[in-house]
Scaffold this motif. Structure first.
Motif, PDB file in Angstrom:
ATOM      1  N   LYS A 270       0.813  -1.210   0.000  1.00 22.04           N
ATOM      2  CA  LYS A 270       0.000   0.000   0.000  1.00 22.04           C
ATOM      3  C   LYS A 270       0.849   1.263   0.000  1.00 22.04           C
ATOM      4  N   TYR A 271       1.944   1.217   0.742  1.00 26.46           N
ATOM      5  CA  TYR A 271       2.759   2.421   0.934  1.00 26.46           C
ATOM      6  C   TYR A 271       3.967   2.443  -0.008  1.00 26.46           C
ATOM      7  N   LYS A 272       4.374   3.683  -0.375  1.00 26.51           N
ATOM      8  CA  LYS A 272       5.571   3.862  -1.202  1.00 26.51           C
ATOM      9  C   LYS A 272       6.757   3.149  -0.536  1.00 26.51           C
ATOM     10  N   ASP A 273       7.587   2.506  -1.394  1.00 24.13           N
ATOM     11  CA  ASP A 273       8.807   1.793  -0.946  1.00 24.13           C
ATOM     12  C   ASP A 273       8.496   0.504  -0.201  1.00 24.13           C
TER      13      ASP A 273
ATOM     14  N   PHE B 220      -6.401  -0.941  -7.277  1.00 21.02           N
ATOM     15  CA  PHE B 220      -5.286  -0.110  -7.775  1.00 21.02           C
ATOM     16  C   PHE B 220      -5.349   1.262  -7.097  1.00 21.02           C
ATOM     17  N   ARG B 221      -6.573   1.815  -7.036  1.00 15.82           N
ATOM     18  CA  ARG B 221      -6.764   3.180  -6.538  1.00 15.82           C
ATOM     19  C   ARG B 221      -6.573   3.286  -5.015  1.00 15.82           C
ATOM     20  N   SER B 222      -6.502   2.112  -4.357  1.00 15.25           N
ATOM     21  CA  SER B 222      -6.317   2.127  -2.887  1.00 15.25           C
ATOM     22  C   SER B 222      -4.835   2.173  -2.514  1.00 15.25           C
ATOM     23  N   LEU B 223      -3.966   2.031  -3.502  1.00 12.25           N
ATOM     24  CA  LEU B 223      -2.529   2.165  -3.230  1.00 12.25           C
ATOM     25  C   LEU B 223      -2.247   3.635  -2.931  1.00 12.25           C
ATOM     26  N   LEU B 224      -1.070   3.873  -2.321  1.00 15.46           N
ATOM     27  CA  LEU B 224      -0.700   5.255  -1.960  1.00 15.46           C
ATOM     28  C   LEU B 224       0.591   5.681  -2.641  1.00 15.46           C
ATOM     29  N   PHE B 225       0.658   6.956  -3.001  1.00 16.76           N
ATOM     30  CA  PHE B 225       1.904   7.551  -3.520  1.00 16.76           C
ATOM     31  C   PHE B 225       2.901   7.721  -2.370  1.00 16.76           C
TER      32      PHE B 225
ATOM     33  N   GLY C 273       3.209   6.666   7.378  1.00 18.72           N
ATOM     34  CA  GLY C 273       3.449   7.735   8.336  1.00 18.72           C
ATOM     35  C   GLY C 273       3.266   9.125   7.759  1.00 18.72           C
ATOM     36  N   GLU C 274       3.218   9.213   6.382  1.00 21.44           N
ATOM     37  CA  GLU C 274       3.001  10.534   5.786  1.00 21.44           C
ATOM     38  C   GLU C 274       1.533  10.681   5.399  1.00 21.44           C
ATOM     39  N   LYS C 275       1.165  11.905   5.031  1.00 28.20           N
ATOM     40  CA  LYS C 275      -0.226  12.198   4.636  1.00 28.20           C
ATOM     41  C   LYS C 275      -0.644  11.233   3.538  1.00 28.20           C
ATOM     42  N   LEU C 276      -1.861  10.681   3.634  1.00 30.73           N
ATOM     43  CA  LEU C 276      -2.308   9.687   2.653  1.00 30.73           C
ATOM     44  C   LEU C 276      -2.646  10.363   1.329  1.00 30.73           C
TER      45      LEU C 276
END
Ligand code: FBT
Ligand code: ZN
Length: 260
Positions: A167-170, A225-230, A234-237
């Motif tokens: 879900k989260y970047k990295d 797909f749209r539920s993934l995050l850029f 810990g950062e703003k969603l």
């Protein structure tokens, strides 16, 4: 220096501001106008063969999610069609919109699809590594497949089920035994044209092969797909949506089409 720049180093009279590759003449994506494409009888069918055991992991890199393959062997390759050599599969990823009226990078006669799959291959006959190929003429071959909303895509569900883990970047998750052939349309007709990466460094090293027929997938799968995050944990969603590049001028290029 092929990196994107904000101002060209041209003589003052030609000073032009461009937000893309310096002097770029073959940028991607483009709108494919079918009536202007050239039927080329010499274009043979693509030869695509993937080994599911080469599938390694899924990685959220903050632009998209990449399904990465082991390119140390010669088992997952594409050749034929417009390609002079065989190219090894390195990764595949998608581009999609926040809403169903946008998402694909290429368009067909201005028709937009809600998502587009890119299977990224590199020319292992001419170059030693993927990173070298990115910066080289004829370095990459990317197969583009349009996705349209309809029936749930059974083959894609295994991938969709793994997305919450990235879900989260990295973030990365192990992902194995997936055969990308299940996402290739049964009709192998395609358009092909010389272009670029659509993400930085946007180098002009890609032979594009865009499949004419879309594959179908379901609303719930697109929602995943749209539920993934850029953004990282810990950062703003910020939902990972609208990760597509604006269309680029065709300039002095011809799009060729198969008549299979
Ligand atoms: N979008 S794209 O297929 O042009 C692409 C990427 F996004 C990243 C790396 C290689 C590449 F080819
Ligand atoms: Zn892409």
């Amino acid at each position: 220096n092929l990196l994107a720049c904000s101002q060209t180093a041209k003589p003052a009279n030609q000073q032009s501001w461009q937000t893309q590759i310096q002097g770029g003449s073959r940028q991607s994506p483009i709108d494919i106008r079918s009536s202007e494409s050239v039927h080329d009888p010499q274009l043979t069918p693509l030869s695509i063969s993937y080994d599911p055991s080469d599938c390694l992991q899924i990685w959220n890199n903050g632009d998209s999610f990449l399904v990465e393959f082991d390119d140390s062997k010669d088992n997952s390759v594409v050749s034929g069609g417009p390609l002079e050599n065989h190219y090894k599969l390195k990764q595949f990823h998608f581009h999609w919109g926040a809403e169903n009226n946008r998402g694909s990078e290429h368009t067909i006669n201005s028709l937009v699809y809600p998502a587009e799959l890119h299977l990224v291959h590199w020319n292992a006959e001419k170059f030693r590594t993927f990173d070298e190929a990115i910066f080289s003429e004829n370095g990459l071959a990317v197969i583009g497949v349009f996705l349209k909303l309809g029936r749930k895509h059974d083959g894609l569900q295994k991938l969709v089920n793994a997305l919450p883990a990235v879900k989260y970047k990295d973030s990365t998750v192990e992902f194995s035994n997936f055969n990308p052939s299940c996402m290739i349309p049964s009709c192998l007709d395609y358009w092909t044209y010389p272009g670029s990466l659509t993400t930085p460094p946007q180098t002009e090293s890609v032979t594009w092969v865009i499949m004419k027929k879309p594959i179908e997938f379901g609303d719930d799968q697109l929602s995943a797909f749209r539920s993934l995050l850029f953004t990282p944990f810990g950062e703003k969603l910020e939902n990972m949506v609208d990760n597509f590049r604006q269309q680029q001028p065709l300039m002095n290029r011809v799009v060729r089409a198969t008549i299979l």
